[in-house]
Each structure stands twice: as C-alpha cells, then as structure tokens.
Write a protein that holds these residues in place. Structure first.
Motif, mmCIF file in Angstrom:
data_model
loop_
_atom_site.group_PDB
_atom_site.id
_atom_site.type_symbol
_atom_site.label_atom_id
_atom_site.label_comp_id
_atom_site.label_asym_id
_atom_site.label_seq_id
_atom_site.Cartn_x
_atom_site.Cartn_y
_atom_site.Cartn_z
ATOM 1 N N VAL A 1 0.844 -1.201 0.000
ATOM 2 C CA VAL A 1 0.000 0.000 0.000
ATOM 3 C C VAL A 1 0.879 1.251 0.000
ATOM 4 N N HIS A 2 1.930 1.247 0.806
ATOM 5 C CA HIS A 2 2.831 2.400 0.853
ATOM 6 C C HIS A 2 3.527 2.612 -0.486
ATOM 7 N N VAL A 3 4.004 1.528 -1.121
ATOM 8 C CA VAL A 3 4.677 1.648 -2.412
ATOM 9 C C VAL A 3 3.708 2.180 -3.467
ATOM 10 N N PHE A 4 2.469 1.716 -3.428
ATOM 11 C CA PHE A 4 1.464 2.188 -4.384
ATOM 12 C C PHE A 4 1.188 3.676 -4.192
ATOM 13 N N LEU A 5 0.997 4.105 -2.950
ATOM 14 C CA LEU A 5 0.726 5.521 -2.690
ATOM 15 C C LEU A 5 1.913 6.392 -3.078
ATOM 16 N N GLU A 6 3.124 5.903 -2.810
ATOM 17 C CA GLU A 6 4.302 6.669 -3.176
ATOM 18 C C GLU A 6 4.433 6.793 -4.696
ATOM 19 N N ALA A 7 4.120 5.702 -5.410
ATOM 20 C CA ALA A 7 4.197 5.753 -6.863
ATOM 21 C C ALA A 7 3.139 6.679 -7.439
ATOM 22 N N GLU A 8 1.934 6.652 -6.871
ATOM 23 C CA GLU A 8 0.868 7.512 -7.374
ATOM 24 C C GLU A 8 1.159 8.990 -7.101
ATOM 25 N N SER A 9 1.689 9.294 -5.935
ATOM 26 C CA SER A 9 1.993 10.695 -5.628
ATOM 27 C C SER A 9 3.108 11.234 -6.509
ATOM 28 N N SER A 10 4.118 10.402 -6.765
ATOM 29 C CA SER A 10 5.213 10.853 -7.631
ATOM 30 C C SER A 10 4.775 10.975 -9.078
ATOM 31 N N SER A 11 3.878 10.078 -9.531
ATOM 32 C CA SER A 11 3.384 10.176 -10.903
ATOM 33 C C SER A 11 2.463 11.380 -11.090
#
Length: 347
Positions: free
Chosen positions: A45-55
């Motif tokens: 979940v953390h990796v997904f949120l981090e990827a979405e925020s950076s994208s």
C-alpha cells in the motif's frame, strides 16, 4: 490404535521433535505468518501511494508509465498467496525457539547497525530493510508468544485467541491492499471513499507508524530471545562460550553486509546477504550448537526464500527509488552549474 501410534514416537530423532506442544507450535507459526502478511500488505500500500503521488507530481507520461509495473503485479493474491501463507506457517511452527531467537537477535543487531550507518540514504535503506525482515518478524512473534505464554495453564486458548486476532488483521490489510490498488485513483479524485481520502491526506505517515510497530515488536522479541537462549545453558561459563563468538561473528558479518548493500543495492544483493548471514549462523552452530539447530537453520533458508522470492516487486521498488535519488540530485546540481556561469558573466 492410539497406543500403537504413540509407541513409534520415542523412536523419532531428537531434532525432529518440537519445543512445545504441536498445537501450540502451529498456532505460533500461524501468528507469525499473519504478521508477515500484514507487513507485506501495508508495504505494498505504501509503495502504491508513493508511486501515485510521484506520478501525479511529474508532468511527463514516461515517468508514470515507469511507476506502474512496480505495483501492478501485486494486485492479485490468488492461490500462490495462500500457499505462501501455509508454507510460512509450517516453517515457523517447525523452527525451534532457540534458532528463532538467534534470527531475531541477528536481525536486531543488523537493523541497529543499518540505522546508524545509513546516513542520507536512510529512507530507501529502511524500506529495503523492512522487506528483508519478513521472516525475522515471524520469528520475533513466535519467540514473544513462546516467552509470554510459557507455563500458562491454558496456553493453547491464549494462542488461539492471538491467532484469531492476527488472522483478522491480516484479512483486513489484504482487503485494504486490493481496495487501494483497484479503486484509489477513482475514489481519491472524486472524494468518494473515506479510506482513500484518509490515505490521500495522511498516507505519508503509514511508513513511520509501521516502523514504530516493528521496533516495538523486535524490542519485546529481543528480550524474549535472550531469555530463551540463556535457559539452554547450565552455567555462566557455557553461556559466555556461546555469546562471545556469536557477537564477534555477527558484528563482522553486519559490517560486511552493510558495505555490500551500499555498493550493490539490488535484489540479488539482498539474497546474497541472506545466504551469507544464515551461512555464518550455520557454521557457528556446527561449533557451539546442536544438530537440531543446524536442521532448523536449513529450514530458515526455506523460510527466507518463501518470503523474499514473492517480494521481488518490493525489492525492485526500493532499488528504483534509490537509483532515482542520485539522478534528481545530479540533475539539480547540473542546473545549478549551468546557471552559475551565466550569473558570473553578467556580473
């Protein structure tokens, strides 16, 4: 019929017998596997949120396309996730409390050394350390339960309650992971779901809370591990003969592994680290341990493989984050160099 079956039990080798009642060991292994499942779900979940925020922050489409493969493969649980859960439950149930205590102490020493020597790369290195601690977390939960419930009159009932609560937490985090991966973009953009809105506003605090929970778990497990190991010694001289080579050996191993991971921060380096540290523990047990400990360490190899092989996407995500940090810093430094001569020429 029952007497005929029990008549064969004394003929079993000593290293195949469990430290406690088989039901208690199985429940402890189930709690440990649930803890590993909770950790993996929250990390994804953390990796997904981090990827979405950076994208979302990036303006180019190529950056967003590079971020998607890191979490797309983790959207499915299926039969492989169930088999992994059952496999880890059996491995943690069979591994003895003595070797599990050694695994906990080894990881605690490695985590403290990583936290001290990480420096400016502490963010990505902590995430990589969280991926590596999966089997060690299962051993930590198993050691803590073995220590806290030792001598309890209704031990199996307490362990059953702990297993039920752990199963509930693991199932809830699994549902959270599937919900976030499938519907986070839609719900966060339309302000529709309370869970997604909460992750949108305070998702950055998920990793610090997870690190604090793991620190508390390993602190309790370290105390339990020291107590469990000291019970196997009859005198202080025997305990000193065990702890002295263990401390020296693992201090040297920790320094070597830290340098290797900083020099080659990849998934293959993580697997090499597992082989080195468990190989060192095997050699140590061949000198001052028992044959049962050697067999349990070999089972730890299988448990580590059962945790790390399905988590290659998480290792790749942390490695990709580490590689992007020098690129951004190098790009900002190049822009600064281009701007500085212009200012000097104008002056």
């Amino acid at each position: 019929m029952l007497s005929l079956i029990t008549s064969f039990l004394p003929s079993l080798p000593v290293w195949l017998t469990l430290d406690a009642n088989p039901l208690d060991s199985l429940l402890q292994g189930l709690v440990g596997a649930c803890g590993i499942s909770v950790l993996c779900n929250l990390l994804r979940v953390h990796v997904f949120l981090e990827a979405e925020s950076s994208s979302n922050k990036s303006s180019s489409k190529e950056t967003s396309m590079q971020k998607k493969p890191r979490h797309q493969a983790s959207a499915k649980i299926g039969l492989s996730g169930t088999l992994q859960f059952l496999f880890l439950s059996v491995m943690l149930a069979v591994v003895g409390s003595r070797v599990a205590s050694l695994v906990v102490l080894e990881f605690s020493l490695r985590a403290v050394s990583a936290w001290v020597t990480a420096g400016p790369d502490s963010s990505w290195f902590l995430q990589q350390l969280l991926v590596q601690c999966q089997f060690s977390l299962g051993c930590a939960l198993s050691c803590s339960l073995h220590f806290l419930h030792e001598g309890a009159p209704q031990r199996w009932l307490c362990l059953l309650l702990a297993a039920g609560l752990s199963w509930f937490l693991a199932s809830q985090t699994g549902r959270l992971r599937l919900h976030v991966i499938a519907l986070y973009k839609l719900h966060s953009s339309q302000r529709y779901c309370g869970v997604c809105i909460a992750l949108l506003t305070s998702g950055c605090s998920l990793l610090p809370h997870l690190i604090r929970a793991l620190m508390l778990s390993f602190a309790v497990a370290a105390i339990s591990a020291i107590s469990i190991i000291n019970k196997h010694f009859l005198s202080a001289t025997e305990a000193l003969r065990f702890w002295t080579p263990l401390t020296i050996c693992y201090t040297l191993l920790v320094v070597y592994m830290q340098e290797e991971q900083h020099r080659q921060p990849s998934g293959q380096a993580v697997i090499n680290t597992v082989v080195v540290r468990l190989g060192g523990l095997t050699v140590l047990m061949l000198t001052v341990g028992r044959w049962a400990d050697v067999l349990h360490i070999l089972l730890c190899f299988l448990g580590e493989a059962g945790c790390l092989i399905p988590s290659r996407d998480l290792l790749d995500a942390t490695t990709q984050d580490m590689e992007e940090v020098p690129r951004h810093s190098q790009g900002s430094e190049n822009r600064r160099r281009h701007l500085t001569p212009g200012k000097d020429h104008q002056s």
